[in-house]
Design a protein around this motif. Structure first.
Motif, short mmCIF file in Angstrom:
data_model
loop_
_atom_site.label_atom_id
_atom_site.label_comp_id
_atom_site.label_asym_id
_atom_site.label_seq_id
_atom_site.Cartn_x
_atom_site.Cartn_y
_atom_site.Cartn_z
N LEU A 27 0.84 -1.19 0.00
CA LEU A 27 0.00 0.00 0.00
C LEU A 27 0.88 1.24 0.00
O LEU A 27 1.80 1.36 0.82
CB LEU A 27 -0.90 0.01 1.24
CG LEU A 27 -1.81 1.22 1.41
CD1 LEU A 27 -2.84 1.30 0.28
CD2 LEU A 27 -2.51 1.19 2.77
N ARG A 28 0.60 2.15 -0.93
CA ARG A 28 1.29 3.44 -0.99
C ARG A 28 0.27 4.57 -1.00
O ARG A 28 -0.80 4.45 -1.60
CB ARG A 28 2.16 3.53 -2.25
CG ARG A 28 3.42 2.66 -2.18
CD ARG A 28 4.29 2.77 -3.42
NE ARG A 28 5.56 2.09 -3.20
CZ ARG A 28 6.69 2.67 -2.81
NH1 ARG A 28 6.70 3.98 -2.64
NH2 ARG A 28 7.78 1.98 -2.63
N THR A 84 2.23 -6.78 2.93
CA THR A 84 1.79 -8.02 3.57
C THR A 84 2.95 -8.95 3.88
O THR A 84 2.74 -10.07 4.34
CB THR A 84 0.78 -8.76 2.67
OG1 THR A 84 1.38 -8.99 1.37
CG2 THR A 84 -0.49 -7.95 2.48
N LEU A 85 4.17 -8.49 3.65
CA LEU A 85 5.34 -9.32 3.93
C LEU A 85 5.88 -9.06 5.33
O LEU A 85 6.06 -9.98 6.13
CB LEU A 85 6.44 -9.06 2.90
CG LEU A 85 7.74 -9.85 3.09
CD1 LEU A 85 7.49 -11.35 2.99
CD2 LEU A 85 8.79 -9.41 2.06
N GLU A 86 6.12 -7.81 5.65
CA GLU A 86 6.65 -7.45 6.97
C GLU A 86 5.53 -6.84 7.79
O GLU A 86 5.25 -5.65 7.70
CB GLU A 86 7.83 -6.48 6.84
CG GLU A 86 8.40 -6.00 8.17
CD GLU A 86 8.54 -7.09 9.20
OE1 GLU A 86 7.76 -7.09 10.18
OE2 GLU A 86 9.40 -7.98 9.02
N THR A 87 4.88 -7.68 8.56
CA THR A 87 3.73 -7.25 9.37
C THR A 87 4.03 -7.35 10.86
O THR A 87 3.13 -7.16 11.68
CB THR A 87 2.50 -8.12 9.04
OG1 THR A 87 2.80 -9.49 9.37
CG2 THR A 87 2.15 -8.02 7.56
N LEU A 123 -3.76 -2.67 6.21
CA LEU A 123 -4.09 -3.96 5.59
C LEU A 123 -4.61 -4.95 6.62
O LEU A 123 -4.71 -6.15 6.35
CB LEU A 123 -2.86 -4.51 4.86
CG LEU A 123 -2.39 -3.65 3.68
CD1 LEU A 123 -1.12 -4.21 3.06
CD2 LEU A 123 -3.49 -3.51 2.62
N GLY A 124 -4.93 -4.45 7.81
CA GLY A 124 -5.72 -5.22 8.76
C GLY A 124 -4.98 -6.08 9.75
O GLY A 124 -5.62 -6.80 10.52
N PHE A 125 -3.66 -6.03 9.80
CA PHE A 125 -2.94 -6.99 10.63
C PHE A 125 -3.00 -6.66 12.12
O PHE A 125 -3.03 -7.57 12.96
CB PHE A 125 -1.49 -7.11 10.15
CG PHE A 125 -1.40 -7.77 8.81
CD1 PHE A 125 -1.53 -9.14 8.68
CD2 PHE A 125 -1.23 -7.01 7.66
CE1 PHE A 125 -1.48 -9.75 7.44
CE2 PHE A 125 -1.18 -7.61 6.41
CZ PHE A 125 -1.30 -9.00 6.30
N THR A 126 -3.05 -5.37 12.48
CA THR A 126 -3.26 -5.02 13.88
C THR A 126 -4.64 -5.45 14.33
O THR A 126 -4.82 -6.05 15.40
CB THR A 126 -3.07 -3.50 14.09
OG1 THR A 126 -1.73 -3.14 13.75
CG2 THR A 126 -3.34 -3.12 15.53
N THR A 127 -5.64 -5.16 13.51
CA THR A 127 -7.01 -5.55 13.82
C THR A 127 -7.13 -7.06 13.96
O THR A 127 -7.79 -7.57 14.87
CB THR A 127 -7.96 -5.04 12.73
OG1 THR A 127 -7.85 -3.61 12.64
CG2 THR A 127 -9.40 -5.42 13.02
#
Length: 226
Positions: free
Chosen positions: A36-37, A46-49, A76-80
């Protein structure tokens, strides 16, 4: 010779704040990566989350009963995703200013998005986090802020206000007694730490080492308890 990485645009949108681009990075023999930019600035992929997940894990460890959680920034939702993985959590409100990003998560443009957003404990609010915090009522156990690259690498100039004492004070008032604020930053920020300490009385800084597109980087998590 290693074949070069290829970049393919997946989605693009314009808002009053500028341009959002979701693109796919591909390399033979490696999983595809979504990136995402915003206005040409790298925000996340989505690689380094690890730091996004660690942000949630750190916060959850600091509160005995994190029933009600507010997250500033969907990304991109990884914290959620990590917050929702905790069975103690009963309600999660994610405030995201960019409507197209919410749409990409909902319609499967981001493949893991629909499954994540289907969780009944989750509410997505399309709003500016500063306005959402100003209008919210007290009663939250955790407030996680990851809406920019930190005070030194702003994606949007107006986000500078999110790292100042006035907004941090509003965050403090939103929390239940014992509630915790965690702020993500891509850079070491003694100024931010000092402001949080002024508002909350103390602050804890944690460095988190990552490998970002083959480059070593260090991100920072700043936490404080009401």
């Amino acid at each position: 010779m290693t074949e070069p990485e290829q970049h393919v645009e997946v989605a693009r949108a314009e808002s009053e704040r500028g341009e959002l681009v979701l693109r796919r990075r591909t390399r033979p023999g490696a999983p595809d990566v979504l990136e995402l930019r915003v206005n040409g600035v790298f925000v996340m992929d989505t690689l380094e989350t690890g730091s996004e997940i660690e942000m949630a894990a750190l916060a959850l460890d600091l509160v005995e009963a994190p029933v009600d959680v507010v997250i500033g920034g969907l990304g991109l939702g990884f914290t959620t995703q990590r917050v929702l993985a905790d069975p103690r959590v009963e309600k999660v409100t994610v405030v995201e200013i960019e409507e197209p990003l919410i749409g990409w998560m909902r319609d499967g443009t981001v493949p893991h998005g629909p499954g994540l957003l289907a969780d009944r404990r989750l509410q997505i609010v399309n709003a500016d986090i500063s306005m959402a915090v100003a209008e919210a009522r007290q009663g939250h156990d955790l407030l996680l802020l990851d809406v920019d690259n930190g005070p030194h690498y702003l994606v949007h100039r107006d986000n500078a206000e999110l790292y100042r004492e006035r907004f941090l004070t509003q965050c403090r008032e939103l929390l239940n007694p014992g509630g915790v604020l965690v702020v993500w930053s891509s850079d070491h920020s003694p100024e931010l730490a000092a402001r949080i300490a002024t508002v909350f009385g103390e602050v804890d800084e944690k460095a988190y080492d990552v490998l970002l597109q083959d480059r070593p980087e260090t991100y920072y998590l700043y936490s404080a308890r009401r």
